[in-house]
Design an enzyme around this catalytic site. Structure first.
Site, PDB file in Angstrom:
ATOM      1  N   LYS A 128       0.801  -1.222   0.000  1.00 30.77           N
ATOM      2  CA  LYS A 128       0.000   0.000   0.000  1.00 30.77           C
ATOM      3  C   LYS A 128       0.837   1.278   0.000  1.00 30.77           C
ATOM      4  O   LYS A 128       0.429   2.295  -0.546  1.00 30.77           O
ATOM      5  CB  LYS A 128      -0.944   0.008   1.212  1.00 30.77           C
TER       6      LYS A 128
ATOM      7  N   GLU B  62      -9.983   5.833   3.003  1.00 28.60           N
ATOM      8  CA  GLU B  62     -10.760   4.742   3.561  1.00 28.60           C
ATOM      9  C   GLU B  62      -9.808   3.606   3.884  1.00 28.60           C
ATOM     10  O   GLU B  62      -8.715   3.536   3.313  1.00 28.60           O
ATOM     11  CB  GLU B  62     -11.793   4.259   2.531  1.00 28.60           C
TER      12      GLU B  62
ATOM     13  N   SER C 247       1.584  -9.689  -1.182  1.00 31.95           N
ATOM     14  CA  SER C 247       1.294  -8.251  -1.080  1.00 31.95           C
ATOM     15  C   SER C 247       1.410  -7.680   0.324  1.00 31.95           C
ATOM     16  O   SER C 247       1.625  -6.493   0.503  1.00 31.95           O
ATOM     17  CB  SER C 247      -0.104  -7.973  -1.632  1.00 31.95           C
TER      18      SER C 247
END
Lengths: 399, 268
Positions: free
Chosen positions: A89, A111, A377
């Site tokens: 991220k 969010e 990830s």
């Protein structure tokens, strides 16, 4: 043809389906992004932070024991779990918050589902000195306590969302409402390749560092491109980040959605496998919805996959047949979660465990020496509590 | 002449703005919606805006979110709303405008929806999350059946966008008075009067103002400038407070009458 087109369409998908109040902000963002994308000092600053702060490049690790165990294939893990804050991220938040600063916005909002994007945004906001508010569903707050505390520690305001399913979808609605109200000085850092144009492009581009690195690394290690790329898909940013630089190559790509309790039940998040086309949160894409166009709740053991929509470019890649989309159940993901922990000493995020689960399922049909790259990830630290609760409930201690 | 056009022509002659209450269809149930429409008309409404409930109303504040949820929970679907309009047409010729998000219309089918809506007696449609850029297919379908599309202009809209919005709209233009979501507010946002004036200079089409307008006094102040005034959340809140009580219809009607009494104006 390069996609999306000028209006942000990937064929039928994408676009800008937002209230008029936001349209000028999207135009402003489109313009700003187009100019900074080519701006040498912006690129230099982003590259600096990706390297010195986020820890890039991340390793492409040959998972030898897993490969041996599953037989027939060489499995590599792209170690996005080793990024600062524990997931891919941050590649996106560094890019977007730097962009927000250049656009002279005073505040960023975001969010979060699993909390990973919220933590990455809060981290980047702390680093770059900008106010930050994070919207998070109450249900997610309950199952991701540690990430909530991390965000607060990083100086962000965490705003609980009690509407609708109390998960990611409703957190996005609430963030959009904030943005509509404060659009003049607030920048919305979307966490995945979803939302109105230009977000799916911006997030894809910032995440493509994953695929570009992977390409260089596998060529160096193996002297050839991989046979398969495998990544989990919620909104789909880690998958698109890995896939995008390979789209014109002869590489097979598999996106793995969350099948929850099974796609035949109502408890899953397999949007591309079972959904239909519609408009949600600014974009035309595949959705989980009923015949009246009301959005259904999504379910997954992995909060980051718990979303009834998906990035419009994934919808396009499914339609065009370029990427194959499959799914893995909660149970299969849990099994993969344990397997990778035991065999490689790597605790994957439950989201990423879905990609591992798919590779476990497909290796028997692979030829010897075929190269498979899994996008790992995120790391599983955030999930350890939840998993231990589930295993205890099932009376299945990890040992 | 369409019902909307003749209504605005009449109110122009009368020198008063059209009063447009918004209620969510099916809140608290579809039978009450029918009674509310008739009562609101009797108490001074000129046009009724019926909200189509949606699971993800991202342009709406808490009042209309809750209202949409009540309507969805009791099974209000597009078909039910069109049937309601059809039934109402036996009793009233008041212009009826639907306000929806795009997805419920898209799933119904653009052509089929336009045909069924016009067939039922719907006069126009406002779609909160459909800007003119994305409305090419929709406009083709709606215009083909003579259904008006009302686009929204916002305080953030550039001059160029306002031009596009005016050109794309039929029936009227909806000026969103605040940079924000729906919901009652105590004060009118600064600049709303000058923005209205600015838009009105660009077009002869009626310009209606909505979002955040909740009191008779606010209606009075806007009356000089707006061709129409929409009041939503304040009315929905009165309905919410009276759910299950015999006073529901009269409370909504009384509020409507209090707004109507102030909708007078020396139009400039």
């Amino acid at each position: 043809m390069r996609l999306p087109d000028k209006k942000g369409h990937f064929g039928l998908f994408g676009g800008k389906f937002v209230p008029e109040t936001l349209m000028p902000a999207l135009d402003e963002l489109t313009e700003a992004y187009a100019s900074y994308k080519e701006d040498a000092s912006f690129k230099k600053e982003l590259t600096y932070y990706l390297k010195e702060y986020a820890g890039r490049p991340t390793p492409l690790y040959f998972a030898e024991r897993l490969s041996l165990l599953l037989g027939n294939a060489k499995i590599y893990l792209k170690r996005e779990d080793l990024c600062h804050t524990g997931a891919h991220k941050i590649n996106n938040t560094l890019g977007q918050v730097l962009l927000a600063k250049r656009m002279q916005k005073k505040r960023v909002i975001a969010e979060t589902g699993a909390g990973q994007h919220g933590v990455a945004t809060a981290t980047t906001a702390a680093l770059l000195g900008i106010d930050c508010s994070i919207y998070m569903g109450e249900k997610d707050i309950a199952r991701q306590e540690v990430n909530v505390f991390r965000m607060k520690l990083l100086g962000a305001e965490v705003i609980p969302v009690s509407s609708g399913s109390k998960t990611l979808k409703d957190a996005i609605n609430e963030t959009i409402r904030d943005w509509v109200t404060n659009v003049r000085h607030t920048y919305y850092v979307i966490g995945s390749v979803v939302g109105p144009h230009p977000y799916p492009v911006i997030v894809r581009d910032f995440q493509s560092v994953i695929g570009r690195e992977t390409r260089r690394q596998i060529l160096r290690k193996e002297g050839c491109l991989p046979d398969y790329l495998v990544a989990c898909v919620g909104g789909g940013s880690n998958a698109l980040g890995l896939f995008y630089p390979f789209l014109n190559d002869e590489v097979k790509m598999i996106g793995v959605e969350a099948a929850g309790s099974g796609v035949a039940t109502n408890h899953h998040s397999a949007t591309l496998s079972t959904g239909t086309t519609g408009v949600l949160q600014g974009t035309m894409s595949y959705l989980l919805q009923n015949s009246d166009g009301q959005i259904k709740e999504a379910h997954s053991i992995a909060p980051g996959l718990d979303y009834p929509g998906v990035g419009p470019e994934h919808s396009y890649l499914k339609e065009s047949g370029r990427v194959q989309y499959v799914n893995a159940t909660d149970k299969e993901a849990l099994k993969a979660f344990k397997l990778l922990s035991e065999k490689e000493g790597i605790i994957p995020a439950l989201e990423s465990a879905h990609a591992v689960a798919q590779v476990c399922k497909m290796t028997s049909s692979l030829k010897n020496e075929e190269i498979v790259i899994i996008n790992l990830s995120g790391r599983g630290d955030k999930d350890v509590d939840a998993v231990s609760r589930i295993l205890r409930m099932k009376n299945e201690p990890p040992e | 002449m369409s019902r909307l056009n003749s209504l605005f022509a009449r109110s122009r002659v009368a020198g008063r703005p059209a009063l447009i209450p918004f209620i969510t269809a099916g809140d608290p149930d579809i039978k009450t919606t029918r009674r509310l429409v008739l009562e609101l008309e009797k108490r001074g409404a000129d046009i009724i805006e019926l909200g189509v409930p949606f699971s993800d109303p991202l342009a709406d504040g808490p009042t209309i979110q809750a209202s949409s949820k009540r309507a969805l929970d009791n099974g209000t679907r597009m078909k039910v709303i069109l049937q309601l309009v059809k039934n109402l047409r036996g009793e009233t010729q008041i212009p009826l405008v639907l306000m929806s998000y795009y997805n419920p219309i898209y799933q119904y089918g653009l052509e089929k929806f336009s045909k069924d809506a016009v067939g039922a007696g719907v006069d126009g449609v406002i779609i909160s999350d459909l800007p003119p850029e994305e409305a090419v297919d929709w406009k083709k379908a709606a215009a083909g059946f003579g259904l008006d599309t009302i686009f929204l202009a916002a305080p953030t809209s550039t001059e160029e966008r306002i031009g596009t919005i005016i050109a794309s709209s039929s029936g009227f233009i909806y000026y969103v008075s605040v940079t924000g979501i729906t919901g009652a507010r105590t004060a009118l946002p600064s600049g709303v009067l000058s923005s209205l004036k600015r838009i009105k200079q660009k077009t002869k089409k009626p310009v209606v103002v909505g979002f955040g307008i909740s009191t008779p006094e606010q209606v009075r102040r806007l009356s000089q400038w707006a061709d129409g005034i929409i009041v939503g959340s304040a009315l929905v809140r009165i309905i919410e407070k009276n759910i299950g009580k015999p006073t529901l219809i009269s409370a909504a009607g009384d509020f409507m009458a209090s707004l109507s009494s102030k909708a007078v104006g020396c139009r400039l």
